[in-house]
Design an enzyme around this catalytic site. Sequence first.
Site, PDB file in Angstrom:
ATOM      1  N   LYS A   1       0.828  -1.213   0.000  1.00 58.26           N
ATOM      2  CA  LYS A   1       0.000   0.000   0.000  1.00 58.26           C
ATOM      3  C   LYS A   1       0.858   1.257   0.000  1.00 58.26           C
ATOM      4  O   LYS A   1       0.455   2.279  -0.556  1.00 58.26           O
ATOM      5  CB  LYS A   1      -0.957  -0.007   1.187  1.00 58.26           C
ATOM      6  CG  LYS A   1      -2.102  -0.992   1.005  1.00 58.26           C
ATOM      7  CD  LYS A   1      -3.160  -0.830   2.071  1.00 58.26           C
ATOM      8  CE  LYS A   1      -4.319  -1.786   1.807  1.00 58.26           C
ATOM      9  NZ  LYS A   1      -5.286  -1.796   2.925  1.00 58.26           N
TER      10      LYS A   1
ATOM     11  N   LYS B   1      -6.399 -11.768  -9.115  1.00 55.96           N
ATOM     12  CA  LYS B   1      -7.632 -11.842  -8.346  1.00 55.96           C
ATOM     13  C   LYS B   1      -8.658 -10.842  -8.908  1.00 55.96           C
ATOM     14  O   LYS B   1      -8.278  -9.763  -9.356  1.00 55.96           O
ATOM     15  CB  LYS B   1      -7.258 -11.478  -6.898  1.00 55.96           C
ATOM     16  CG  LYS B   1      -8.352 -11.561  -5.883  1.00 55.96           C
ATOM     17  CD  LYS B   1      -7.765 -11.336  -4.482  1.00 55.96           C
ATOM     18  CE  LYS B   1      -8.832 -10.802  -3.546  1.00 55.96           C
ATOM     19  NZ  LYS B   1      -8.322 -10.498  -2.208  1.00 55.96           N
TER      20      LYS B   1
ATOM     21  N   LYS C   1     -12.209  -4.943  -7.309  1.00 56.96           N
ATOM     22  CA  LYS C   1     -13.064  -3.801  -7.633  1.00 56.96           C
ATOM     23  C   LYS C   1     -12.243  -2.584  -8.025  1.00 56.96           C
ATOM     24  O   LYS C   1     -12.758  -1.648  -8.606  1.00 56.96           O
ATOM     25  CB  LYS C   1     -13.988  -3.479  -6.461  1.00 56.96           C
ATOM     26  CG  LYS C   1     -13.254  -3.090  -5.200  1.00 56.96           C
ATOM     27  CD  LYS C   1     -14.185  -3.100  -4.004  1.00 56.96           C
ATOM     28  CE  LYS C   1     -13.352  -3.077  -2.730  1.00 56.96           C
ATOM     29  NZ  LYS C   1     -14.077  -3.504  -1.545  1.00 56.96           N
TER      30      LYS C   1
END
Length: 334
Positions: free
Chosen positions: A115, A197, A200
């Site tokens: 992140k 994966k 969204k």
Amino acid sequence: MNEEKKTLFSAIQPSGILTLGNYIGAIRNWKALMEECNCIYALADLHTLTVKQVPAQLRSNTYELAAIYIASGIDPEKCIFFVQSHVSAHAELTWILNTITYPGELSRMTQFKDKSRNHADNVNMGLMDYPVLMASDILLYNADLVPVGQDQKQHLEITRDLAIRFNNRYSDTFKVPEPYISATGAKIASLQDPEKKMSKSDPNVNAFISLNDDRDTIIRKFKRAVTDSDTEIRFDESKPGISNLLTIYSCVTGKTISESEKEFEGKGYGDFKVAVGEATADLLEPITKEKNRILSDKKYLDEVFANGALQADRIARRTLSKVYRKVGLVERKH
Ligand code: TRP
């Protein structure tokens, strides 16, 4: 709460619209687990703040996510379902646990490193402290079990480390939680790159099915799904695209993979993709409709939140008071 059942804790971040992958991988599991365990489910809105949010959107995402979960069969009467920020003990226990956490163990976390790279303009202390807040979520409720996907394993590991460290330093206080590895935790891949994966946040909207997509959009996205140049509808490592579609078909219809393979024997990829699209739309349509109905009744959702917070708070306060006492803070007398 049933005394004989184990306590299970899980949470999800209200960080945007969910995908079919979340539905199959998380929501359906939450529903199944309610039969087996005393479940405590939170919407982890404080965690969401660790990356930049548009305030109004965070608020509406929180309502929307709650509506989706309830529409999918998470019955707030049968579990404790609440918003993390409504129970202040989460933030308070985080402070105490911070005093026994080392910066090195947080900066080593895979998710923190990822992140920090993806949000290089906003590497904040909250992002680094994310696992400690998560440990607080879990430890406040003396959870026996936490269902974890691969990406959260390290966070459960540090939760266990912190529980053990606290217990050693201040005497036995926290239950050390175990991971719950689900038997039905199918992983759903991107429709455009089956090695990844389904996410969204994928910039290509054709890569994922959103729980807000209508029937035509769902079918169109499946028609465009990336497959291989073979013709056989068979589950096989060398055919990740078709295997992913078979997994989806099997999850949304309840048929096994081999039943699904048989059903499409001799058929072409085109027909198969449409069938997967239709089966998915059949499953999602009633949920989306019910979600929209629930969402139009904010008063009901606010009541669910208030009731959940009350129940969660009762348990969390008890744990926090014990912790405060153990570390030597003077008890507040009323
Ligand atoms: N970090 C989790 C995720 O993004 C969400 C979460 C927050 C969580 N607190 C938790 C999961 C406690 C399990 C237990 O998926």
